[in-house]
Structure formats: structure tokens, C-alpha cells
Design a protein around this motif. Structure first.
Motif, PDB file in Angstrom:
ATOM      1  N   ARG A   2       6.290  -3.282 -11.991  1.00 56.84           N
ATOM      2  CA  ARG A   2       6.876  -2.883 -11.820  1.00 56.84           C
ATOM      3  C   ARG A   2       7.507  -0.845 -11.332  1.00 56.84           C
ATOM      4  NH1 ARG A   2       2.611  -2.953 -16.369  1.00 56.84           N
ATOM      5  NH2 ARG A   2       1.641  -1.340 -15.453  1.00 56.84           N
ATOM      6  N   GLN A   3       5.927  -1.274 -10.118  1.00 57.76           N
ATOM      7  CA  GLN A   3       6.250  -0.216  -9.373  1.00 57.76           C
ATOM      8  C   GLN A   3       8.130  -0.702  -8.809  1.00 57.76           C
ATOM      9  OE1 GLN A   3       2.661   0.167  -7.654  1.00 57.76           O
ATOM     10  NE2 GLN A   3       2.189   2.483  -7.985  1.00 57.76           N
ATOM     11  N   PHE A   4       7.681  -1.800  -8.054  1.00 59.00           N
ATOM     12  CA  PHE A   4       8.991  -2.862  -7.126  1.00 59.00           C
ATOM     13  C   PHE A   4      10.570  -2.088  -7.712  1.00 59.00           C
ATOM     14  CE2 PHE A   4      10.852  -5.893  -5.125  1.00 59.00           C
ATOM     15  CZ  PHE A   4      11.474  -5.424  -4.019  1.00 59.00           C
ATOM     16  N   ARG A   5       9.923  -2.539  -8.934  1.00 61.46           N
ATOM     17  CA  ARG A   5      11.587  -2.615 -10.546  1.00 61.46           C
ATOM     18  C   ARG A   5      12.029  -1.131 -10.034  1.00 61.46           C
ATOM     19  NH1 ARG A   5      14.503  -6.012 -13.037  1.00 61.46           N
ATOM     20  NH2 ARG A   5      16.588  -5.075 -13.319  1.00 61.46           N
ATOM     21  N   GLN A   6      10.589   0.029  -9.695  1.00 63.56           N
ATOM     22  CA  GLN A   6      11.521   1.640 -10.454  1.00 63.56           C
ATOM     23  C   GLN A   6      12.313   1.428  -8.909  1.00 63.56           C
ATOM     24  OE1 GLN A   6       8.066   4.124 -11.122  1.00 63.56           O
ATOM     25  NE2 GLN A   6       9.146   5.004  -9.413  1.00 63.56           N
ATOM     26  N   LEU A   7      11.660   1.209  -7.498  1.00 61.41           N
ATOM     27  CA  LEU A   7      12.092   1.448  -6.274  1.00 61.41           C
ATOM     28  C   LEU A   7      13.404   0.791  -5.891  1.00 61.41           C
ATOM     29  CD1 LEU A   7       8.952   1.516  -3.905  1.00 61.41           C
ATOM     30  CD2 LEU A   7      10.044   3.147  -4.454  1.00 61.41           C
ATOM     31  N   THR A   8      13.371  -0.695  -6.609  1.00 59.24           N
ATOM     32  CA  THR A   8      15.083  -0.486  -6.162  1.00 59.24           C
ATOM     33  C   THR A   8      16.085  -0.425  -7.111  1.00 59.24           C
ATOM     34  OG1 THR A   8      14.375  -2.747  -7.535  1.00 59.24           O
ATOM     35  CG2 THR A   8      14.219  -2.622  -5.790  1.00 59.24           C
ATOM     36  N   GLU A   9      15.440   0.159  -8.381  1.00 58.88           N
ATOM     37  CA  GLU A   9      16.612   0.603  -8.892  1.00 58.88           C
ATOM     38  C   GLU A   9      16.915   2.037  -9.026  1.00 58.88           C
ATOM     39  OE1 GLU A   9      15.035   1.179 -12.957  1.00 58.88           O
ATOM     40  OE2 GLU A   9      15.492  -0.792 -13.660  1.00 58.88           O
ATOM     41  N   ARG A  10      16.254   2.045  -7.918  1.00 61.01           N
ATOM     42  CA  ARG A  10      16.578   3.967  -6.694  1.00 61.01           C
ATOM     43  C   ARG A  10      17.303   3.809  -5.643  1.00 61.01           C
ATOM     44  NH1 ARG A  10      11.750   7.666  -9.961  1.00 61.01           N
ATOM     45  NH2 ARG A  10      12.328   7.258 -11.424  1.00 61.01           N
ATOM     46  N   HIS A  11      16.617   2.790  -5.050  1.00 59.65           N
ATOM     47  CA  HIS A  11      16.934   2.586  -3.593  1.00 59.65           C
ATOM     48  C   HIS A  11      17.313   1.466  -3.228  1.00 59.65           C
ATOM     49  CE1 HIS A  11      14.682   6.445  -2.907  1.00 59.65           C
ATOM     50  NE2 HIS A  11      13.677   6.252  -4.026  1.00 59.65           N
ATOM     51  N   GLU A  62       0.772  -0.946  -0.381  1.00 51.46           N
ATOM     52  CA  GLU A  62      -0.419  -0.019  -0.210  1.00 51.46           C
ATOM     53  C   GLU A  62       0.897   1.545  -0.178  1.00 51.46           C
ATOM     54  OE1 GLU A  62      -0.389  -2.261   4.965  1.00 51.46           O
ATOM     55  OE2 GLU A  62       0.005  -2.509   2.438  1.00 51.46           O
ATOM     56  N   MET A  63       2.761   1.355   0.070  1.00 46.99           N
ATOM     57  CA  MET A  63       2.520   2.055   0.125  1.00 46.99           C
ATOM     58  C   MET A  63       3.893   2.910  -1.216  1.00 46.99           C
ATOM     59  SD  MET A  63       5.211   1.468   3.325  1.00 46.99           S
ATOM     60  CE  MET A  63       4.559   1.529   4.930  1.00 46.99           C
ATOM     61  N   LEU A  64       3.368   1.900  -2.079  1.00 44.88           N
ATOM     62  CA  LEU A  64       4.122   1.544  -3.618  1.00 44.88           C
ATOM     63  C   LEU A  64       3.906   3.595  -4.029  1.00 44.88           C
ATOM     64  CD1 LEU A  64       4.067  -1.129  -4.762  1.00 44.88           C
ATOM     65  CD2 LEU A  64       6.017  -0.816  -4.072  1.00 44.88           C
ATOM     66  N   ASP A  65       3.141   3.419  -4.354  1.00 46.18           N
ATOM     67  CA  ASP A  65       2.029   4.242  -4.836  1.00 46.18           C
ATOM     68  C   ASP A  65       2.633   5.813  -4.267  1.00 46.18           C
ATOM     69  OD1 ASP A  65       0.707   3.988  -6.604  1.00 46.18           O
ATOM     70  OD2 ASP A  65      -1.410   4.057  -5.972  1.00 46.18           O
ATOM     71  N   GLU A  66       2.381   5.656  -3.053  1.00 46.99           N
ATOM     72  CA  GLU A  66       3.297   7.410  -2.582  1.00 46.99           C
ATOM     73  C   GLU A  66       4.736   7.132  -2.568  1.00 46.99           C
ATOM     74  OE1 GLU A  66       3.754   8.732   2.067  1.00 46.99           O
ATOM     75  OE2 GLU A  66       2.944   7.066   1.839  1.00 46.99           O
ATOM     76  N   PHE A  67       5.395   5.717  -2.600  1.00 50.62           N
ATOM     77  CA  PHE A  67       6.756   6.350  -2.357  1.00 50.62           C
ATOM     78  C   PHE A  67       7.899   6.270  -4.111  1.00 50.62           C
ATOM     79  CE2 PHE A  67       7.237   4.275   1.943  1.00 50.62           C
ATOM     80  CZ  PHE A  67       7.620   5.648   2.704  1.00 50.62           C
ATOM     81  N   CYS A  68       6.939   5.603  -5.215  1.00 52.86           N
ATOM     82  CA  CYS A  68       7.285   6.132  -6.039  1.00 52.86           C
ATOM     83  C   CYS A  68       7.641   7.233  -6.212  1.00 52.86           C
ATOM     84  CB  CYS A  68       6.671   4.439  -7.206  1.00 52.86           C
ATOM     85  SG  CYS A  68       6.635   3.297  -7.235  1.00 52.86           S
ATOM     86  N   HIS A  69       7.116   8.169  -6.216  1.00 56.89           N
ATOM     87  CA  HIS A  69       6.497   9.683  -5.953  1.00 56.89           C
ATOM     88  C   HIS A  69       7.599  10.363  -5.463  1.00 56.89           C
ATOM     89  CE1 HIS A  69       4.757  13.248  -7.954  1.00 56.89           C
ATOM     90  NE2 HIS A  69       5.045  13.983  -6.265  1.00 56.89           N
ATOM     91  N   SER A  70       7.983   9.586  -4.795  1.00 54.21           N
ATOM     92  CA  SER A  70       8.991  10.491  -3.257  1.00 54.21           C
ATOM     93  C   SER A  70       9.058   9.352  -2.269  1.00 54.21           C
ATOM     94  CB  SER A  70       8.345  11.610  -2.888  1.00 54.21           C
ATOM     95  OG  SER A  70       8.947  12.547  -2.039  1.00 54.21           O
ATOM     96  N   VAL A  71       9.974   9.093  -2.137  1.00 53.11           N
ATOM     97  CA  VAL A  71      10.921   8.593  -1.012  1.00 53.11           C
ATOM     98  C   VAL A  71      11.465   9.812   0.219  1.00 53.11           C
ATOM     99  CG1 VAL A  71      11.924   7.219  -0.091  1.00 53.11           C
ATOM    100  CG2 VAL A  71      11.123   6.418  -1.710  1.00 53.11           C
TER     101      VAL A  71
END
Length: 278
Positions: A46-55, A14-23
């Protein structure tokens, strides 16, 4: 004994939308249970991969069942390796417990504190390390009964770490919970953990069923005695990356950040020249 002043948060779907926008800057890394993410495709994947690529990400497993009497599920371990490789994750931890024996038990069960269990667990840890090609990090767990024990929890944890020659995920809340439920000195247990084996820390809230019965839920705010134990941990062992666990009753991020920033504050205090020379 300065290590790494970083603070992380357990990532929930449930945190994916928020953290893909800004952590928020206060969150230095995320932790996930690989079992909960390995099969995701589509938007979540896709959202998970976006986060693992950046964090930075750590993995904390739930289903390995390192102490199980059943055969090690090598196929499952290879799935974990693929997930770690895919997302560039080098940190993998699991519980000093078991959750399968002729079938899945859907809970983390206590391993008997015996010499045979020490050898059994250590052998399986070494096999997992061979497959994952990464160090194995073992978490001290909360437990509510200790069947067939021939040694104390402290002796058992120390023996497994030494025999397996592996790293430790030191869960500060679990130390507190067990100290109440089994009536031992939490600070003495904490200080007896081998500093050189600590990889990172967990801290969380729990539920007070009774004055002498704490239940490890990860569903409430951290209480003062656990904060104090974390402060003692930093003072004695040095500062390590510390993960805030919150598995349900999850508040808004701004509320979670209050505890995250409190961890940052304790780390900063422990690293200050005045504090270290005191």
C-alpha cells in the motif's frame, strides 16, 4: 545539449514511512529494482502504491540476465511488464551482464567482450523491448575480470548499443571504478559514450580495497574524482536525470540530501549561460 535537470534516489523499504509522510523537494524521482517490490502486499504494498501514484519512478532491474547463455525467461519479463503497467512506470533499465547460467549466480558476471556476445545480447534486448513495449536502457557495469575478450570494454559497450539500437544508463562511478581496476582513461571513456543514446545517469560511492583495486559497493560517500567526472559528463554530454545510488550504510535523509543537492548544484552550473559559453 540540455536535457533534464532532475535528481533521484534509490528507494529502500526502510524509507517508506518517512517518504509516505513527506518527500523532500530535492528528490525529483525514485528508482527501484522491480524484483524487490513485485511481491509486496499488505502495508508495504500500500505504501509503495501511494508513492508511485504521487511521484515519478524509474525501474532498474537485477535479475534479467541479458547476457546469459540460458534461454530468456519470458515469463519473468512479462511479470516485469505487469509491474511497470500497474504503477505507470515507463523507464526500465538493466545491467550489461548476466546472473544466471543453469541456475542463479547471485552476482552480476562480466560478459565476454566478443562479436558473438554483441549479437547475442542485442537479440535478447530486442525481444525484451517487444514484450515490455518500452525502450530498453542498458547500464555499463563494473567488472573485475574480462575472460575471453576480443575487444575493449569501450568497443563492446558501443557495439551492443549500436546493434541493439537501445538507450544507455551511464553509470559514472562504474566508469571510474573500471578505469582504476583496468587502467584506462576514465574521461576518454566517458566522452566516447554516444550522447544521443543516454537516458539517465547513476552516481555512487565505492570501496577502495587497494590503490589499484576499487570495489563497486554503493555503500559510501561519493569521492572527489567521481564528482569531477560527473561535472565533465554534464559539460560534454549535457544534463540528464541523475540517480544517487546508496544500497547500504544508508545515512539519514538529511545526510543523503547533501549529495543530492550537490548533484543539483552541478546540474545548475552546467546549465548556466556563463558555464555553457566558457
Amino acid at each position: 545539449m540540455v536535457r533534464d535537470a532532475k535528481v533521484g534516489l534509490g528507494l529502500r523499504r526502510e524509507m517508506l514511512d518517512e517518504f509516505c509522510h513527506s518527500v523532500p523537494n530535492a528528490i525529483d524521482f525514485f528508482e527501484v529494482a522491480p524484483e524487490n517490490w513485485m511481491t509486496f502486499g499488505g502495508k508495504f504494498g500500500r505504501q509503495f502504491r501511494q508513492l508511485t501514484e504521487r511521484h515519478r519512478f524509474f525501474c532498474h532491474g537485477l535479475s534479467l540476465s541479458i547476457g546469459s547463455p540460458s534461454e530468456l525467461d519470458v515469463g519473468f519479463v512479462k511479470q516485469i511488464k505487469h509491474f511497470l503497467d500497474l504503477h505507470g512506470i515507463d523507464i526500465y533499465s538493466e545491467h550489461l551482464s548476466y546472473c544466471s547460467a543453469g541456475g542463479h549466480l547471485y552476482d552480476l558476471m562480466p560478459i565476454p567482450f566478443t562479436d558473438d556476445a554483441v549479437m547475442h545480447v542485442a537479440k535478447r534486448i530486442k525481444r525484451v523491448e517487444e514484450i515490455l513495449e518500452r525502450p530498453f536502457i542498458l547500464e555499463n557495469v563494473s567488472f573485475y575480470t574480462a575472460p575471453g575478450s576480443e575487444m575493449t570494454e569501450l568497443e563492446f559497450v558501443q557495439a551492443v548499443l549500436n546493434e541493439a539500437d537501445c538507450k544507455l544508463l551511464l553509470d559514472v562511478n562504474n566508469v571510474y571504478v573500471n578505469s582504476i581496476n583496468h587502467q584506462y582513461d576514465a574521461l576518454k571513456f566517458l566522452k566516447a559514450m554516444p550522447t544521443e543514446r543516454i537516458a539517465y545517469l547513476h552516481i555512487a560511492g565505492h570501496y577502495e580495497e587497494a590503490t589499484d583495486l576499487m570495489v563497486d559497493t554503493h555503500g559510501s560517500d561519493i569521492i572527489d574524482p567521481v564528482w569531477q567526472l560527473l561535472e565533465h559528463c554534464y559539460a560534454h554530454h549535457g544534463v540528464f536525470p541523475t540517480l544517487l545510488e546508496r544500497d547500504f550504510n544508508i545515512p539519514e535523509t538529511q545526510v543523503l540530501l547533501q549529495e543530492i543537492n550537490q548533484i543539483h548544484d552541478y546540474q545548475a552550473q552546467a546549465l548556466s549561460p556563463i558555464h555553457r559559453s566558457a
